[in-house]
Design an enzyme around this catalytic site. Sequence first.
Site, PDB file in Angstrom:
ATOM      1  N   HIS A  38     -16.316  -5.941   2.633  1.00  0.00           N
ATOM      2  CA  HIS A  38     -16.786  -6.781   3.736  1.00  0.00           C
ATOM      3  C   HIS A  38     -17.971  -6.178   4.469  1.00  0.00           C
ATOM      4  O   HIS A  38     -18.085  -6.298   5.685  1.00  0.00           O
ATOM      5  CB  HIS A  38     -15.635  -7.076   4.719  1.00  0.00           C
ATOM      6  CG  HIS A  38     -14.628  -8.017   4.141  1.00  0.00           C
ATOM      7  ND1 HIS A  38     -14.731  -9.381   4.246  1.00  0.00           N
ATOM      8  CD2 HIS A  38     -13.512  -7.783   3.419  1.00  0.00           C
ATOM      9  CE1 HIS A  38     -13.701  -9.952   3.623  1.00  0.00           C
ATOM     10  NE2 HIS A  38     -12.946  -8.999   3.103  1.00  0.00           N
ATOM     11  N   GLY A 123      -9.366 -17.098  -9.073  1.00  0.00           N
ATOM     12  CA  GLY A 123      -8.570 -16.767  -7.886  1.00  0.00           C
ATOM     13  C   GLY A 123      -7.976 -15.374  -7.966  1.00  0.00           C
ATOM     14  O   GLY A 123      -7.105 -15.000  -7.196  1.00  0.00           O
ATOM     15  N   GLY A 125      -9.655 -12.480  -7.620  1.00  0.00           N
ATOM     16  CA  GLY A 125     -10.387 -11.451  -6.882  1.00  0.00           C
ATOM     17  C   GLY A 125     -11.514 -10.817  -7.672  1.00  0.00           C
ATOM     18  O   GLY A 125     -12.072  -9.807  -7.263  1.00  0.00           O
ATOM     19  N   SER A 127     -14.209 -12.662  -8.746  1.00  0.00           N
ATOM     20  CA  SER A 127     -15.382 -13.503  -8.551  1.00  0.00           C
ATOM     21  C   SER A 127     -15.760 -14.385  -9.730  1.00  0.00           C
ATOM     22  O   SER A 127     -16.880 -14.337 -10.243  1.00  0.00           O
ATOM     23  CB  SER A 127     -16.586 -12.656  -8.127  1.00  0.00           C
ATOM     24  OG  SER A 127     -17.404 -13.461  -7.330  1.00  0.00           O
ATOM     25  N   SER A 128     -14.816 -15.223 -10.117  1.00  0.00           N
ATOM     26  CA  SER A 128     -15.136 -16.196 -11.153  1.00  0.00           C
ATOM     27  C   SER A 128     -16.209 -17.151 -10.652  1.00  0.00           C
ATOM     28  O   SER A 128     -17.014 -17.648 -11.438  1.00  0.00           O
ATOM     29  CB  SER A 128     -13.888 -16.964 -11.574  1.00  0.00           C
ATOM     30  OG  SER A 128     -13.300 -17.590 -10.465  1.00  0.00           O
ATOM     31  N   SER A 129     -16.257 -17.386  -9.343  1.00  0.00           N
ATOM     32  CA  SER A 129     -17.248 -18.375  -8.899  1.00  0.00           C
ATOM     33  C   SER A 129     -18.655 -17.801  -8.949  1.00  0.00           C
ATOM     34  O   SER A 129     -19.598 -18.517  -9.283  1.00  0.00           O
ATOM     35  CB  SER A 129     -16.883 -18.985  -7.550  1.00  0.00           C
ATOM     36  OG  SER A 129     -17.145 -18.092  -6.541  1.00  0.00           O
ATOM     37  N   ASP A 173     -21.591 -10.516  -4.924  1.00  0.00           N
ATOM     38  CA  ASP A 173     -20.994 -10.966  -6.186  1.00  0.00           C
ATOM     39  C   ASP A 173     -22.039 -11.538  -7.143  1.00  0.00           C
ATOM     40  O   ASP A 173     -22.058 -11.215  -8.333  1.00  0.00           O
ATOM     41  CB  ASP A 173     -19.907 -12.014  -5.919  1.00  0.00           C
ATOM     42  CG  ASP A 173     -18.825 -11.495  -4.994  1.00  0.00           C
ATOM     43  OD1 ASP A 173     -18.744 -10.275  -4.803  1.00  0.00           O
ATOM     44  OD2 ASP A 173     -18.058 -12.322  -4.457  1.00  0.00           O
ATOM     45  N   TYR A 223     -11.655 -15.361   5.926  1.00  0.00           N
ATOM     46  CA  TYR A 223     -12.960 -14.774   5.604  1.00  0.00           C
ATOM     47  C   TYR A 223     -13.986 -15.126   6.687  1.00  0.00           C
ATOM     48  O   TYR A 223     -14.690 -14.261   7.209  1.00  0.00           O
ATOM     49  CB  TYR A 223     -13.410 -15.274   4.238  1.00  0.00           C
ATOM     50  CG  TYR A 223     -14.673 -14.623   3.718  1.00  0.00           C
ATOM     51  CD1 TYR A 223     -14.625 -13.390   3.068  1.00  0.00           C
ATOM     52  CD2 TYR A 223     -15.912 -15.237   3.870  1.00  0.00           C
ATOM     53  CE1 TYR A 223     -15.781 -12.791   2.578  1.00  0.00           C
ATOM     54  CE2 TYR A 223     -17.072 -14.643   3.389  1.00  0.00           C
ATOM     55  CZ  TYR A 223     -16.999 -13.425   2.740  1.00  0.00           C
ATOM     56  OH  TYR A 223     -18.150 -12.837   2.263  1.00  0.00           O
TER      57      TYR A 223
HETATM   58  C1  GLA Z   1     -16.117 -11.897  -1.359  1.00  0.00           C
HETATM   59  C2  GLA Z   1     -17.518 -12.375  -1.049  1.00  0.00           C
HETATM   60  C3  GLA Z   1     -18.491 -11.203  -1.020  1.00  0.00           C
HETATM   61  C4  GLA Z   1     -17.971 -10.081  -0.114  1.00  0.00           C
HETATM   62  C5  GLA Z   1     -16.515  -9.744  -0.422  1.00  0.00           C
HETATM   63  C6  GLA Z   1     -15.912  -8.769   0.551  1.00  0.00           C
HETATM   64  O1  GLA Z   1     -16.053 -11.379  -2.651  1.00  0.00           O
HETATM   65  O2  GLA Z   1     -17.956 -13.300  -2.017  1.00  0.00           O
HETATM   66  O3  GLA Z   1     -19.774 -11.635  -0.619  1.00  0.00           O
HETATM   67  O4  GLA Z   1     -18.161 -10.411   1.239  1.00  0.00           O
HETATM   68  O5  GLA Z   1     -15.710 -10.917  -0.418  1.00  0.00           O
HETATM   69  O6  GLA Z   1     -16.473  -7.505   0.389  1.00  0.00           O
END
Ligand code: GLA
Length: 388
Positions: A38, A123, A125, A127-129, A173, A223
Site C-alpha cells: 500500500h 481473486g 491476490g 493481480s489477474s486484472s 500491478d 481499499y
Molecule cells: C492492489 C493495487 C495496487 C497496490 C496494492 C497494495 O494490488 O492494485 O496498486 O495498491 O493493492 O500494495
Amino acid sequence: MTADALLDTAGRGFRAAFGRAPTVDAAAPGRVNLLGAHVDYNDGFVLPVAIDRRIVAIGAPREDARVRLRSANLAGEVAFDLDALERTGDWGDVPKGIVWAHRDRGVTLGGFDAYFAGDVPVGGGVSSSAAMDVVTAALLQRLFGFTLPGPEVALLGQRAENEFVGVRCGIMDQFVSALGRRGHLLYLDCRSLAYEHVPLDLEAYRVVLFQSGVQRGLAGSGYNDRRAACERGVELLRGRYPDIVALRDVTPEMLEEAKLLLPDVVYKRCYHVVHEIARVQAGVAALRRGALQEFGEMMYASHAGSRDWYEVSVPELDVLVAAAQAAPGALGARVTGAGFGGCTVNLVEAARADACIAHVQKAFAARFGRTPEALVCRSADGAFAHAA
Ligand code: GLA
C-alpha cells in the site's frame, strides 16, 4: 500451464467461437509484491516480481467497429461497438476499459475478435486484472500496428481501472506485468516511475504463495478507505510541513513530531506507510548485499505493519505468516496485494520448499480445517520486457 499450452487453448477457443483463424497473440503475467504494501498510491517504492502465471489473448481484426470477447475461464461473450463503451459490471469491463483508454488518448482502433485464456488465479491476490489490462494493451498494439512504451501501457492500464472500471488502484500491478524481468524483482519508484531490475536468484530460492481462500475484491470499500485516510493524513500534515505532496515526503521522525495533528486511525495508516517506504529502500540494499535473511525479516515486519497499523490482514493470512515463521527454510512471509484475503507471499530456500509447504499447510489445516493451496512460482518476463 505453459504459455504454449494456454495459447493452444485460446487458439482452439477462438476458432470455435468465431469460426475463423486468429492473426495475432499476446501474453502478460500476474505478479506478487515482495515488499511495499500500500505504498504505490503514496508515491512510494515497491518491489514486485512478475510470475509464471499469465493471461494470453489471441485475436484478429474485423472490418467493422464491433468487438467480441470470449474467455476460456470466464463465462459469456462480451460484445460492444467501439463508439458505445459502457461499463456492464462483468469481466468485459477490464478489456473494455483498455479500449476506452487508448481511444481517449487518440489511438485509432478498429473492431476485433479476441479470446483469452489464463492460469492467474482470479481473486487470489496475484493481480489477474492487471494481467488482463496489459495483455489487452499488447494485443491492441499487434492488431492495429502501433507501439507504446511499457511505462505508458502501465499508465493506460491504471487509468482504465481508475476511470472506467472504477477501481482506484495504484501503478504497481500494471507496471510489473508490463516491465518485470525474469530472474529479477522490479524496484519501482512510483513517483518518477524510474525503475531498476534487482537480481534475485530464483534457483536457490522459491517464491511460494499460500492461498487463504478468502476473497475480497479491490472494489470493496476497505481499499478506498485506506487511500482516503492517507490523503487525509497528507492534508493534515501539511499544517506542519506545507511542502509535502504525498506520504513519500514524510519520514518516520516527521510523523512522530506531528502525531498530535492526526486522528488515531489516520495516524495508524500513515505510520504503516512511512515505515513501509523506508523498509523497501532498506530491503533493496539488503538484497544487493545478498543479505536475504535480513530481507526476509523485513517481509515479516511488513506483514506486521499491514496487520496492526494498516489493518488489511485477516486471521487466515496471519496464521499463514505465523506458520511460515516457524517453518523450515522460510526466510520471510507477508500478505501480498491489497490484503483482506488473497494470498501470502513467502521467500523460501528451494531445497527446503517441500518441507516448508507441508509445515504451513498442516498448521493452517489444524486451525481452519482445510488445506490451503500452495503455488510455487518462478519469475517471468513482463509483456513489454523485451520491447524496443
Ligand atoms: C492492489 C493495487 C495496487 C497496490 C496494492 C497494495 O494490488 O492494485 O496498486 O495498491 O493493492 O500494495
